[in-house]
Design a protein around this motif. Structure first.
Motif, PDB file in Angstrom:
ATOM      1  N   CYS A  31       0.625  -1.150  -0.086  1.00 39.76           N
ATOM      2  CA  CYS A  31      -0.192  -0.032   0.008  1.00 39.76           C
ATOM      3  C   CYS A  31       0.886   1.262   0.123  1.00 39.76           C
ATOM      4  O   CYS A  31       0.414   2.235  -0.635  1.00 39.76           O
ATOM      5  CB  CYS A  31      -0.983   0.085   1.086  1.00 39.76           C
ATOM      6  N   LEU A  32       2.137   1.121   0.622  1.00 36.18           N
ATOM      7  CA  LEU A  32       2.690   2.558   0.855  1.00 36.18           C
ATOM      8  C   LEU A  32       4.114   2.655  -0.087  1.00 36.18           C
ATOM      9  O   LEU A  32       4.756   3.628  -0.022  1.00 36.18           O
ATOM     10  CB  LEU A  32       3.028   2.608   2.344  1.00 36.18           C
ATOM     11  N   LYS A  33       4.641   1.611  -0.322  1.00 33.29           N
ATOM     12  CA  LYS A  33       6.072   1.594  -1.028  1.00 33.29           C
ATOM     13  C   LYS A  33       6.087   0.598  -2.339  1.00 33.29           C
ATOM     14  O   LYS A  33       6.966   1.484  -3.307  1.00 33.29           O
ATOM     15  CB  LYS A  33       6.837   0.795   0.084  1.00 33.29           C
ATOM     16  N   ASN A  34       5.464  -0.541  -2.524  1.00 29.96           N
ATOM     17  CA  ASN A  34       5.309  -1.010  -3.804  1.00 29.96           C
ATOM     18  C   ASN A  34       3.832  -1.102  -4.526  1.00 29.96           C
ATOM     19  O   ASN A  34       3.969  -1.955  -5.322  1.00 29.96           O
ATOM     20  CB  ASN A  34       5.765  -2.361  -3.396  1.00 29.96           C
ATOM     21  N   GLY A  35       2.985  -0.177  -4.323  1.00 23.57           N
ATOM     22  CA  GLY A  35       1.709   0.045  -4.969  1.00 23.57           C
ATOM     23  C   GLY A  35       1.779   0.682  -5.967  1.00 23.57           C
ATOM     24  O   GLY A  35       2.944   1.143  -6.536  1.00 23.57           O
ATOM     25  N   GLY A  36       0.628   1.185  -6.633  1.00 20.87           N
ATOM     26  CA  GLY A  36       0.675   2.385  -7.654  1.00 20.87           C
ATOM     27  C   GLY A  36       1.272   1.775  -8.738  1.00 20.87           C
ATOM     28  O   GLY A  36       1.282   0.708  -9.319  1.00 20.87           O
ATOM     29  N   PHE A  37       2.120   2.874  -9.263  1.00 19.23           N
ATOM     30  CA  PHE A  37       2.916   2.616 -10.596  1.00 19.23           C
ATOM     31  C   PHE A  37       3.593   1.439 -10.491  1.00 19.23           C
ATOM     32  O   PHE A  37       3.971   0.268 -11.379  1.00 19.23           O
ATOM     33  CB  PHE A  37       3.548   3.630 -10.781  1.00 19.23           C
ATOM     34  N   VAL A  38       4.262   1.240  -9.371  1.00 20.97           N
ATOM     35  CA  VAL A  38       5.403   0.118  -9.139  1.00 20.97           C
ATOM     36  C   VAL A  38       4.868  -1.120  -9.431  1.00 20.97           C
ATOM     37  O   VAL A  38       5.317  -2.046 -10.174  1.00 20.97           O
ATOM     38  CB  VAL A  38       6.244   0.269  -7.680  1.00 20.97           C
ATOM     39  N   ASN A  39       3.958  -1.359  -8.476  1.00 27.54           N
ATOM     40  CA  ASN A  39       3.053  -2.717  -8.631  1.00 27.54           C
ATOM     41  C   ASN A  39       2.514  -2.984 -10.020  1.00 27.54           C
ATOM     42  O   ASN A  39       2.482  -4.123 -10.456  1.00 27.54           O
ATOM     43  CB  ASN A  39       1.969  -2.744  -7.595  1.00 27.54           C
ATOM     44  N   LEU A  40       1.950  -1.934 -10.702  1.00 23.86           N
ATOM     45  CA  LEU A  40       1.144  -2.185 -11.898  1.00 23.86           C
ATOM     46  C   LEU A  40       2.001  -2.213 -13.080  1.00 23.86           C
ATOM     47  O   LEU A  40       1.571  -2.814 -14.319  1.00 23.86           O
ATOM     48  CB  LEU A  40       0.020  -1.155 -12.015  1.00 23.86           C
ATOM     49  N   LEU A  41       3.162  -1.354 -13.212  1.00 25.93           N
ATOM     50  CA  LEU A  41       3.918  -1.184 -14.202  1.00 25.93           C
ATOM     51  C   LEU A  41       5.519  -1.346 -14.047  1.00 25.93           C
ATOM     52  O   LEU A  41       6.164  -1.256 -15.046  1.00 25.93           O
ATOM     53  CB  LEU A  41       3.419   0.319 -14.920  1.00 25.93           C
ATOM     54  N   GLY A  42       5.656  -1.736 -12.876  1.00 22.04           N
ATOM     55  CA  GLY A  42       7.230  -1.890 -12.693  1.00 22.04           C
ATOM     56  C   GLY A  42       8.043  -0.707 -12.580  1.00 22.04           C
ATOM     57  O   GLY A  42       9.447  -0.853 -12.653  1.00 22.04           O
ATOM     58  N   THR A  43       7.670   0.605 -12.389  1.00 26.35           N
ATOM     59  CA  THR A  43       8.298   1.742 -12.436  1.00 26.35           C
ATOM     60  C   THR A  43       7.727   2.555 -11.254  1.00 26.35           C
ATOM     61  O   THR A  43       6.331   2.560 -11.313  1.00 26.35           O
ATOM     62  CB  THR A  43       8.544   2.362 -13.866  1.00 26.35           C
ATOM     63  N   ASN A  44       8.441   3.570 -10.839  1.00 24.66           N
ATOM     64  CA  ASN A  44       7.975   4.600 -10.193  1.00 24.66           C
ATOM     65  C   ASN A  44       7.969   6.014 -10.701  1.00 24.66           C
ATOM     66  O   ASN A  44       7.712   7.144 -10.134  1.00 24.66           O
ATOM     67  CB  ASN A  44       8.601   4.580  -8.554  1.00 24.66           C
ATOM     68  N   ASP A  45       8.234   6.100 -11.995  1.00 25.74           N
ATOM     69  CA  ASP A  45       8.340   7.228 -12.541  1.00 25.74           C
ATOM     70  C   ASP A  45       7.303   7.708 -13.430  1.00 25.74           C
ATOM     71  O   ASP A  45       6.936   6.942 -14.449  1.00 25.74           O
ATOM     72  CB  ASP A  45       9.662   7.156 -13.529  1.00 25.74           C
TER      73      ASP A  45
END
Length: 155
Positions: A31-45
């Protein structure tokens, strides 16, 4: 949603993650570190996600649209609790360097109030300014207790 946070989730989905074998620490990290873009697309950019969406990557476009959707949903929610008395919608953070993101929010929420973007992250400047006020005797130092200050609306 952010590059690393999943945004709001239905409680039933969180319980499903725990039932699937994830422990509380893993769910917290998701929920707080590996969610969002990271989980869905493998990037935080966010720039990469936007570029991929613009080049026709359907999954990146879906994730980008979800980000816009969630931002606009929260703007609308805040407008509602303010009784519609909104002077302006201020967008900040690194992702606001994206003209496309700002324009998407403006298109959907500009009828509520003018949308203004302040690209960049100003947390360090704000903390330094606060420390300077304390050192100059203009303000008393405060201690964060973790106890919420908001106690509800006046009736």
């Amino acid at each position: 949603m952010t590059p690393t946070r999943c945004g709001s989730l239905p409680v039933v989905e969180v319980l499903g993650l725990i039932k699937s074998g994830m422990d509380a620490g893993q769910v917290h990290k998701l929920c707080l570190k590996n969610g969002g873009f990271v989980n869905l697309l493998g990037t935080n950019d966010a720039r990469e996600v936007q570029a991929r969406a613009e080049k026709g990557d359907a999954e990146a476009a879906r994730v980008w649209d979800t980000l816009v959707y969630q931002i606009c949903k929260w703007v609308g929610a805040m407008a509602a609790v303010l009784g519609g008395d909104v002077d302006g919608i201020l967008l900040g953070g690194g992702m606001v360097h994206s003209d496309a993101l700002v324009e998407a929010v403006r298109e959907r929420c500009g009828w509520i109030a003018p949308v203004t973007a302040y690209p960049g992250e100003f947390e360090l400047e704000a903390m330094a300014a606060g420390a300077r006020r304390v050192l100059n005797g203009e303000e008393d130092a405060r201690e964060y207790t973790g106890i919420p200050v908001f106690q509800g609306f006046d009736k």
